[in-house]
Design an enzyme around this catalytic site. Structure first.
Site, PDB file in Angstrom:
ATOM      1  N   ALA A  63     -44.549   5.016   7.350  1.00 38.24           N
ATOM      2  CA  ALA A  63     -44.011   5.600   6.126  1.00 38.24           C
ATOM      3  C   ALA A  63     -42.669   6.221   6.483  1.00 38.24           C
ATOM      4  CB  ALA A  63     -44.965   6.653   5.597  1.00 38.24           C
ATOM      5  N   GLY A 109     -48.002   3.745   8.636  1.00 42.86           N
ATOM      6  CA  GLY A 109     -48.131   2.876   7.461  1.00 42.86           C
ATOM      7  C   GLY A 109     -47.922   1.399   7.798  1.00 42.86           C
ATOM      8  N   GLU A 112     -51.196   0.328   9.042  1.00 48.57           N
ATOM      9  CA  GLU A 112     -52.078   0.353   7.866  1.00 48.57           C
ATOM     10  C   GLU A 112     -51.820  -0.865   6.966  1.00 48.57           C
ATOM     11  OE1 GLU A 112     -50.936   4.491   7.127  1.00 48.57           O
ATOM     12  OE2 GLU A 112     -53.065   4.945   6.945  1.00 48.57           O
TER      13      GLU A 112
HETATM   14  N1  COA Z   1     -39.287   6.807   8.922  1.00 47.87           N
HETATM   15  C1  COA Z   1     -37.969   6.928   8.716  1.00 47.87           C
HETATM   16  N2  COA Z   1     -37.025   6.423   9.536  1.00 47.87           N
HETATM   17  C2  COA Z   1     -37.461   5.742  10.618  1.00 47.87           C
HETATM   18  C3  COA Z   1     -38.832   5.570  10.908  1.00 47.87           C
HETATM   19  C4  COA Z   1     -39.757   6.134  10.001  1.00 47.87           C
HETATM   20  N3  COA Z   1     -41.083   5.989  10.158  1.00 47.87           N
HETATM   21  N4  COA Z   1     -38.939   4.876  12.058  1.00 47.87           N
HETATM   22  C5  COA Z   1     -37.702   4.604  12.463  1.00 47.87           C
HETATM   23  N5  COA Z   1     -36.788   5.138  11.609  1.00 47.87           N
HETATM   24  C6  COA Z   1     -35.340   5.067  11.679  1.00 47.87           C
HETATM   25  C7  COA Z   1     -34.771   6.042  12.699  1.00 47.87           C
HETATM   26  O1  COA Z   1     -34.676   7.342  12.162  1.00 47.87           O
HETATM   27  C8  COA Z   1     -33.430   5.409  12.974  1.00 47.87           C
HETATM   28  O2  COA Z   1     -32.565   5.694  11.904  1.00 47.87           O
HETATM   29  P1  COA Z   1     -31.014   6.131  12.208  1.00 47.87           P
HETATM   30  O3  COA Z   1     -30.431   4.940  12.926  1.00 47.87           O
HETATM   31  O4  COA Z   1     -30.445   6.331  10.842  1.00 47.87           O
HETATM   32  O5  COA Z   1     -31.091   7.350  13.051  1.00 47.87           O
HETATM   33  C9  COA Z   1     -33.734   3.923  12.910  1.00 47.87           C
HETATM   34  O6  COA Z   1     -34.926   3.799  12.140  1.00 47.87           O
HETATM   35  C10 COA Z   1     -33.980   3.295  14.276  1.00 47.87           C
HETATM   36  O7  COA Z   1     -35.020   4.003  14.910  1.00 47.87           O
HETATM   37  P2  COA Z   1     -34.880   4.674  16.363  1.00 47.87           P
HETATM   38  O8  COA Z   1     -35.848   5.818  16.435  1.00 47.87           O
HETATM   39  O9  COA Z   1     -33.457   4.979  16.664  1.00 47.87           O
HETATM   40  O10 COA Z   1     -35.372   3.472  17.288  1.00 47.87           O
HETATM   41  P3  COA Z   1     -36.017   3.594  18.738  1.00 47.87           P
HETATM   42  O11 COA Z   1     -36.049   2.213  19.294  1.00 47.87           O
HETATM   43  O12 COA Z   1     -35.356   4.649  19.551  1.00 47.87           O
HETATM   44  O13 COA Z   1     -37.537   4.075  18.484  1.00 47.87           O
HETATM   45  C11 COA Z   1     -39.678   4.074  17.362  1.00 47.87           C
HETATM   46  C12 COA Z   1     -38.435   3.255  17.784  1.00 47.87           C
HETATM   47  C13 COA Z   1     -40.529   3.191  16.473  1.00 47.87           C
HETATM   48  C14 COA Z   1     -40.466   4.494  18.621  1.00 47.87           C
HETATM   49  C15 COA Z   1     -39.224   5.348  16.609  1.00 47.87           C
HETATM   50  O14 COA Z   1     -38.322   4.954  15.582  1.00 47.87           O
HETATM   51  C16 COA Z   1     -40.346   6.111  15.956  1.00 47.87           C
HETATM   52  O15 COA Z   1     -41.080   6.825  16.648  1.00 47.87           O
HETATM   53  N6  COA Z   1     -40.474   6.005  14.621  1.00 47.87           N
HETATM   54  C17 COA Z   1     -41.457   6.769  13.863  1.00 47.87           C
HETATM   55  C18 COA Z   1     -42.841   6.197  14.041  1.00 47.87           C
HETATM   56  C19 COA Z   1     -43.855   7.003  13.285  1.00 47.87           C
HETATM   57  O16 COA Z   1     -44.162   8.131  13.613  1.00 47.87           O
HETATM   58  N7  COA Z   1     -44.429   6.399  12.246  1.00 47.87           N
HETATM   59  C20 COA Z   1     -45.460   6.995  11.450  1.00 47.87           C
HETATM   60  C21 COA Z   1     -44.893   7.653  10.254  1.00 47.87           C
HETATM   61  S1  COA Z   1     -46.181   8.389   9.290  1.00 47.87           S
END
Ligand code: COA
Length: 258
Positions: A63, A109, A112
């Site tokens: 999400a 999500g 999910e």
């Molecule tokens: N919601 C909103 N934005 C998200 C996102 C999420 N769930 N997951 C990734 N993004 C965005 C990042 O904020 C970033 O945006 P920006 O470039 O404007 O800063 C972009 O997507 C790229 O992600 P980034 O974190 O830079 O990539 P990464 O390779 O360093 O890490 C993940 C990848 C998946 C490990 C990391 O993005 C992450 O932990 N995401 C959240 C996962 C999560 O907790 N999901 C459950 C949500 S309930």
């Protein structure tokens, strides 16, 4: 466009398309996916749906955390309900097979969404998990129920409470995904399975999906009654006449479907 729907003969491919945010699901993306799902559900020519993510890095990274952050208790509940009603339950209740082609991160999500599909194929770079408790949340798009159904209660408890990420191979070993393939072979593999499904009776497949699903929505006694009802309804279909007459005449069936 937050999601893209392509149709190739009897097959539809729905791509979550927010690659700069790793395809994270915000309200607009969920609305866009809902519109395409209704189109696929109501299109009698479409027999199988594949759902995947745009790019090579993520299926769906969860999400949209920026959208969640300011919400109150009632707004949080409304967000979960809206998502379940518009997206996750619509996928699960699709009367034609839905295959998740998990092409990278499937977190929160995203996992999910993959779990609401009828089966999952992952690319070997995929990472899967439900990290919600690391954000002070719990899975709210069906994850507490569907993960336990797929991997069992004990493993689901471990995955949810540790907020850990699984590799594709671990997910395969735990029964969370059906197959793992190299990333460049993912869509080909999904299409190969879809081809096998598309050769069968779409009417029978629709009844089979509903009968299997019944077991997760009611008591086994009631679900077995549903199985009898769906079994019986098949006998009234043109597909049943075609399937049985093709067998008896030693030819391949040609199902017209719905
Ligand atoms: N919601 C909103 N934005 C998200 C996102 C999420 N769930 N997951 C990734 N993004 C965005 C990042 O904020 C970033 O945006 P920006 O470039 O404007 O800063 C972009 O997507 C790229 O992600 P980034 O974190 O830079 O990539 P990464 O390779 O360093 O890490 C993940 C990848 C998946 C490990 C990391 O993005 C992450 O932990 N995401 C959240 C996962 C999560 O907790 N999901 C459950 C949500 S309930």
């Amino acid at each position: 466009m937050q999601s893209i729907l392509e149709k190739e003969g009897h097959l539809a491919i729905l791509t979550v398309n927010r690659p700069d945010k790793l395809n994270a699901l915000n309200a607009e993306t969920i609305q866009s996916l809902h519109g395409h799902l209704v189109d696929v559900r109501d299109d009698k020519n479409i027999r199988v749906l594949i759902i995947t993510g745009s790019g090579t890095k993520a299926f769906v990274a969860g999400a949209d955390i920026a959208e969640l952050a300011p919400l109150s208790v009632t707004e949080g509940q409304a967000l979960a309900k809206r998502g379940q009603d518009l997206l996750f339950n619509v996928v699960e209740q699709m009367p034609k097979p839905v295959i998740a082609a998990v092409n990278g991160f499937a977190l929160g999500g995203g996992l999910e969404l993959a779990m609401s599909c009828h089966m999952r194929i992952a690319s070997d770079n995929a990472k899967l998990g439900l990290p919600e408790v690391s954000l002070g949340l719990i899975p709210g798009y069906g994850g507490t129920q569907r993960l336990a159904q797929l991997v069992g209660k004990g493993k689901a408890m471990e995955i949810i409470t540790t907020a850990g990420m699984m590799t594709a191979e671990e997910a395969l070993a735990w029964g969370l995904v059906n197959h793992v393939v190299p990333q460049d072979a993912l869509l080909k593999e999904a299409k190969g399975i879809a081809e096998k499904m598309m050769r069968q009776s779409p009417i029978a497949i629709g009844h089979a999906i509903q009968a299997v699903q019944a077991g997760y929505e009611m008591s086994q006694e009631e679900a077995l009654k549903q199985e009898i009802a769906h079994f019986g309804q098949c006998f009234g279909s043109e597909d049943f006449k075609e399937g049985t007459s093709a067998f008896l005449n030693k030819r391949k069936p040609n199902f017209n479907g719905l």
